[in-house]
Each structure stands twice: as C-alpha cells, then as structure tokens.
Design a protein around this motif. Structure first.
Motif, mmCIF file in Angstrom:
data_model
loop_
_atom_site.group_PDB
_atom_site.id
_atom_site.type_symbol
_atom_site.label_atom_id
_atom_site.label_comp_id
_atom_site.label_asym_id
_atom_site.label_seq_id
_atom_site.Cartn_x
_atom_site.Cartn_y
_atom_site.Cartn_z
ATOM 1 N N VAL A 63 0.843 -1.205 0.000
ATOM 2 C CA VAL A 63 0.000 0.000 0.000
ATOM 3 C C VAL A 63 0.874 1.251 0.000
ATOM 4 C CG1 VAL A 63 -1.650 1.322 1.391
ATOM 5 C CG2 VAL A 63 -1.977 -1.114 1.072
ATOM 6 N N ALA A 64 1.983 1.219 0.724
ATOM 7 C CA ALA A 64 2.857 2.390 0.806
ATOM 8 C C ALA A 64 3.487 2.717 -0.542
ATOM 9 C CB ALA A 64 3.949 2.159 1.851
ATOM 10 N N TRP A 65 3.850 1.725 -1.319
ATOM 11 C CA TRP A 65 4.494 1.962 -2.609
ATOM 12 C C TRP A 65 3.502 2.128 -3.753
ATOM 13 C CZ3 TRP A 65 9.161 3.654 -3.157
ATOM 14 C CH2 TRP A 65 10.115 3.364 -2.195
ATOM 15 N N SER A 66 2.226 1.964 -3.515
ATOM 16 C CA SER A 66 1.236 2.084 -4.599
ATOM 17 C C SER A 66 1.198 3.469 -5.252
ATOM 18 C CB SER A 66 -0.148 1.673 -4.109
ATOM 19 O OG SER A 66 -0.592 2.530 -3.094
ATOM 20 N N PRO A 67 1.422 4.590 -4.541
ATOM 21 C CA PRO A 67 1.441 5.886 -5.244
ATOM 22 C C PRO A 67 2.594 6.028 -6.227
ATOM 23 C CG PRO A 67 1.160 6.227 -2.893
ATOM 24 C CD PRO A 67 1.445 4.788 -3.088
ATOM 25 N N ALA A 68 3.670 5.277 -6.027
ATOM 26 C CA ALA A 68 4.816 5.370 -6.931
ATOM 27 C C ALA A 68 4.477 4.865 -8.321
ATOM 28 C CB ALA A 68 5.995 4.582 -6.363
ATOM 29 N N ASN A 74 1.521 10.202 -14.419
ATOM 30 C CA ASN A 74 1.205 11.617 -14.222
ATOM 31 C C ASN A 74 2.238 12.512 -14.901
ATOM 32 O OD1 ASN A 74 -1.142 11.240 -12.736
ATOM 33 N ND2 ASN A 74 -0.028 11.119 -10.803
ATOM 34 N N ALA A 75 3.512 12.135 -14.810
ATOM 35 C CA ALA A 75 4.557 12.926 -15.462
ATOM 36 C C ALA A 75 4.382 12.904 -16.975
ATOM 37 C CB ALA A 75 5.934 12.397 -15.074
ATOM 38 N N PHE A 76 4.023 11.761 -17.529
ATOM 39 C CA PHE A 76 3.789 11.666 -18.973
ATOM 40 C C PHE A 76 2.587 12.513 -19.381
ATOM 41 C CE2 PHE A 76 1.822 9.504 -22.636
ATOM 42 C CZ PHE A 76 2.852 9.692 -23.548
ATOM 43 N N MET A 77 1.533 12.505 -18.587
ATOM 44 C CA MET A 77 0.352 13.323 -18.892
ATOM 45 C C MET A 77 0.703 14.804 -18.843
ATOM 46 S SD MET A 77 -2.697 11.065 -17.077
ATOM 47 C CE MET A 77 -3.289 12.444 -16.237
ATOM 48 N N GLY A 141 2.994 18.652 -9.433
ATOM 49 C CA GLY A 141 1.984 19.647 -9.778
ATOM 50 C C GLY A 141 2.503 21.066 -9.619
ATOM 51 N N VAL A 142 3.306 21.322 -8.582
ATOM 52 C CA VAL A 142 3.895 22.652 -8.398
ATOM 53 C C VAL A 142 4.834 22.970 -9.561
ATOM 54 C CG1 VAL A 142 5.474 23.998 -6.946
ATOM 55 C CG2 VAL A 142 3.658 22.663 -5.899
ATOM 56 N N TYR A 143 5.600 21.989 -10.014
ATOM 57 C CA TYR A 143 6.472 22.191 -11.168
ATOM 58 C C TYR A 143 5.657 22.549 -12.413
ATOM 59 C CZ TYR A 143 9.346 21.099 -15.181
ATOM 60 O OH TYR A 143 9.984 21.159 -16.385
ATOM 61 N N LYS A 144 4.547 21.855 -12.599
ATOM 62 C CA LYS A 144 3.704 22.136 -13.771
ATOM 63 C C LYS A 144 3.098 23.533 -13.703
ATOM 64 C CE LYS A 144 1.469 21.186 -17.500
ATOM 65 N NZ LYS A 144 2.138 20.987 -18.767
ATOM 66 N N VAL A 145 2.644 23.941 -12.520
ATOM 67 C CA VAL A 145 2.083 25.284 -12.362
ATOM 68 C C VAL A 145 3.152 26.332 -12.664
ATOM 69 C CG1 VAL A 145 1.168 26.904 -10.651
ATOM 70 C CG2 VAL A 145 0.260 24.610 -10.767
ATOM 71 N N ASN A 146 4.383 26.092 -12.221
ATOM 72 C CA ASN A 146 5.478 27.005 -12.510
ATOM 73 C C ASN A 146 5.790 27.028 -14.006
ATOM 74 O OD1 ASN A 146 7.595 28.814 -11.977
ATOM 75 N ND2 ASN A 146 9.065 27.119 -11.896
ATOM 76 N N ALA A 147 5.755 25.874 -14.660
ATOM 77 C CA ALA A 147 6.041 25.810 -16.090
ATOM 78 C C ALA A 147 4.967 26.525 -16.911
ATOM 79 C CB ALA A 147 6.161 24.357 -16.533
#
Length: 173
Positions: A63-68, A74-77, A141-147
């Motif tokens: 369960v802990a590694w499932s977000p990875a 998400n990065a590809f999107m 997401g913060v990186y995308k908002v900055n970009a």
C-alpha cells in the motif's frame, strides 16, 4: 475382462496396501497433526501470529508503494499537455493536488487494516513512504504550475506598481 480394467472384488481389504502410491499433495502426517495435543496447537498459533504479522507488514509496504506506480503516468500526462494554459492542462494539474491531498487525509484509514499490537511501530516507515510519495506527486503539480507561468515567483507578480520583468532572450532546448 479387458486388460485395462480393475476387478475390485479381487482386492483383499485386510491386506496392507503398500503397493498403492499416495495421491499428489497427500501428507502422511496430516491426520495425526490434526489430533495432536494442545502444546503443539499453542506453538502453531504463535507461529501463525508471527506469519500474520509479517504478511500484514508486507501488505502495508504494498500500500505504501502504490502511489509510486502513478507518478510516471502523471509525469507523462503533464508532458503531453504542454505548458500552455488550457482547460485540460489545468484539470490535470488540479488532479495532481486534489488526489494526493485526499489520500493523505485518509492515511489512517488506508493502514487501519494492518494495525495491531505487534505492527504498531513497524507501520511508521510505510506510512512515511506513503506520505512522501504523495508529496512528491504534489511537487510535480507545483512544477507544472510554474512551467505554465501561474506560480508567482517575482516581486512584480505581487505588487501592481512594479513593472513586469522583460525577457531579453529565449533559449530552446
């Protein structure tokens, strides 16, 4: 009678059946283990508890590694939506903030099924990994908002009387 048939009447029930092999998966001591004393039952219960604890910890790490697993997608999107401010890129970026925030708020509920007296201290590290991976998704997401240019990073973004920074040169990588 045919060569391949068996005459069951000719088999002597009193005679020991040493020439017949046990079926696949049959354990010779299975019946005697079921009738064993309470001492062996206590030992097996302690061993099963230990196995349950190890299994709970292993599932907690799953369960802990499932977000990875969702971070590369998400990065590809984010890459495919570009740096322009369109409705689709804003929705994808908002998703990168709201879904991890909901998952972080339900952290205790996600790990509640693994909680017990034995696993209380061992679940701290999986919870921190779960939390860290969701924070990493939010940082994406913060990186995308900055970009996209929506993150206020200069003083002219905050103060109306300062002129905006003039970009003199653009470099395409």
């Amino acid at each position: 009678m045919a060569d391949w048939s068996i005459d069951y009447a000719s088999i002597n029930p009193i005679k020991k059946k040493s020439n017949i092999a046990n079926p696949v998966g049959f354990e010779q001591g299975a019946l005697s283990n079921a009738k064993a004393g309470s001492k062996s039952t206590r030992q097996s219960t302690a061993q099963e508890t230990h196995n349950d604890t190890a299994l709970k910890i292993r599932r907690a790490w799953d369960v802990a590694w499932s977000p990875a697993k969702s971070i590369p997608m998400n990065a590809f999107m984010l890459y495919m939506t570009g740096n322009g401010v369109q409705i689709f890129s804003v929705m994808i970026t908002a998703m990168l903030f709201f879904q991890p925030a909901k998952a972080i708020m339900s952290l205790q509920q996600n790990f509640a099924r693994f909680e017990s007296k034995e696993t209380a201290t061992e679940l701290i590290v999986p919870k921190l990994v779960f939390l860290g991976l969701h924070i990493l998704t939010m940082l994406l997401g913060v990186y995308k908002v900055n970009a996209m240019g929506l993150l206020p990073t200069t003083t002219s973004d905050w103060l109306a009387f300062l002129p905006h920074k003039q970009v003199l040169e653009y470099v395409a990588l």
